[in-house]
Design a protein around this motif. Sequence first.
Motif, mmCIF file in Angstrom:
data_model
loop_
_atom_site.group_PDB
_atom_site.id
_atom_site.type_symbol
_atom_site.label_atom_id
_atom_site.label_comp_id
_atom_site.label_asym_id
_atom_site.label_seq_id
_atom_site.Cartn_x
_atom_site.Cartn_y
_atom_site.Cartn_z
ATOM 1 N N SER A 1 7.209 4.430 4.955
ATOM 2 C CA SER A 1 8.273 3.997 5.861
ATOM 3 C C SER A 1 9.322 3.145 5.157
ATOM 4 C CB SER A 1 7.680 3.211 7.037
ATOM 5 O OG SER A 1 6.939 4.067 7.879
ATOM 6 N N ALA B 1 4.347 -0.235 12.884
ATOM 7 C CA ALA B 1 2.972 0.154 13.227
ATOM 8 C C ALA B 1 2.088 0.304 11.990
ATOM 9 C CB ALA B 1 2.992 1.461 14.015
ATOM 10 N N SER B 2 2.689 0.704 10.864
ATOM 11 C CA SER B 2 1.908 0.910 9.639
ATOM 12 C C SER B 2 1.862 -0.319 8.742
ATOM 13 C CB SER B 2 2.494 2.088 8.843
ATOM 14 O OG SER B 2 3.802 1.781 8.377
ATOM 15 N N THR C 1 0.592 3.722 2.008
ATOM 16 C CA THR C 1 0.937 4.080 3.394
ATOM 17 C C THR C 1 2.127 3.264 3.901
ATOM 18 O OG1 THR C 1 -0.787 2.537 4.128
ATOM 19 C CG2 THR C 1 -1.373 4.869 4.014
ATOM 20 N N GLU C 2 2.249 2.024 3.445
ATOM 21 C CA GLU C 2 3.388 1.195 3.852
ATOM 22 C C GLU C 2 4.674 1.667 3.192
ATOM 23 O OE1 GLU C 2 1.223 -3.125 4.662
ATOM 24 O OE2 GLU C 2 1.641 -2.480 2.619
ATOM 25 N N THR D 1 7.815 2.996 13.617
ATOM 26 C CA THR D 1 6.745 3.610 12.825
ATOM 27 C C THR D 1 6.358 2.713 11.658
ATOM 28 O OG1 THR D 1 7.556 5.823 13.396
ATOM 29 C CG2 THR D 1 6.095 5.657 11.492
ATOM 30 N N GLY D 2 7.381 2.122 11.018
ATOM 31 C CA GLY D 2 7.118 1.221 9.902
ATOM 32 C C GLY D 2 6.347 -0.004 10.339
ATOM 33 N N SER E 1 0.837 -1.198 0.000
ATOM 34 C CA SER E 1 0.000 0.000 0.000
ATOM 35 C C SER E 1 0.872 1.249 0.000
ATOM 36 C CB SER E 1 -0.919 0.014 1.226
ATOM 37 O OG SER E 1 -0.150 0.221 2.400
#
Length: 334
Positions: free
Chosen positions: A186, A283-284, A182-183, A280-281, A180
């Motif tokens: 990161s 978490a996403s 969003t992925e 952060t990566g 995605s």
Amino acid sequence: MENDNLKLTSSEIGTLWGEYVNGTMIEIVNRYMISILEDESIKKVFEIAIDTWEKQKKQLVSFIEKEGFPVPIGFTESDLNKGAVRLLSDLFCLNYLHIMTIHSLVGHTTALSVSVRKDLREFYNSCDNDAKSMYDLTIELLLKKGKFQRDPYFYPKESPDFNSTKDFTDGFFGKGRLLSATELISISLNIKKSIMAKTLSIGFSQVSESKEVRKFFEELEKTADENIQALSKVMYKDNLPVPMSWESEVTTSKDSPFSDKLMVYHMGFLAQTAQVYNGTGLASAMRTDLAVVYEKSILKTLVITKDWFDIMVKNKWLEQPPLAPNRKELAQDK
């Protein structure tokens, strides 16, 4: 009580202390880089960066001294070996400044989020604006020189879509979905940061004086490369391009421009900030294979951080930040 007269909290002192120590480290690196730069357009950006830090440094010292805390030693001219043979290319220096500016943006935002006093909030807002300006300058110059690789392009669908299968999280057996957008935020940033860490590790391992320190850099280079390969494999699997490497921008010089103390601290700083970006990566990440990559990277970086701490303490290079009062000792001394 006037807002500016409020006593600074432990968090506020902690951010000021960290900003000063890390800022003096970057200052020394920037001063070396500007001394070897041949490209006038890149040199001009570094001049702005150095002048900006000088302004911020004075304000940091004022805040710390006003609260009665000793100003950290940080890094000084003694950590810079003037006249050292060129170790890094002009283009790598520009990319370095760009990546470190991203760290500054995150750091200033974090510091602002724990600041209560108005004068401190105004200071970090100013620092954030300075970092934003530097971010624009480095991006524009990298684009102009054709050395900024933009992230992969996606193509729009006609209408919004919704996930309708449990295979959405599967990344191992080919039944799941593609990465995605969003992925990829990161993934791309983590690869770029790991590439810079690997490049610096290569350069620092060539010039460091201590055998123990060289071994540390070699291990860090290996860990950074493993992170790059693991994340790149995920992107290749979806036929996406990965960021370019910078290893060839290191010369064959064995003449160190910095003290071993500064180089080890710098790589520890990058390892610690990498944990933030890995977290952060993670978490996403909604694909299992990607989550596993981040988990492994976090564990490997923890080992590196432990080695870093041991070297810093052994050589008495690790300056101690302000600590909470020891109530038991105070009671016993009475």
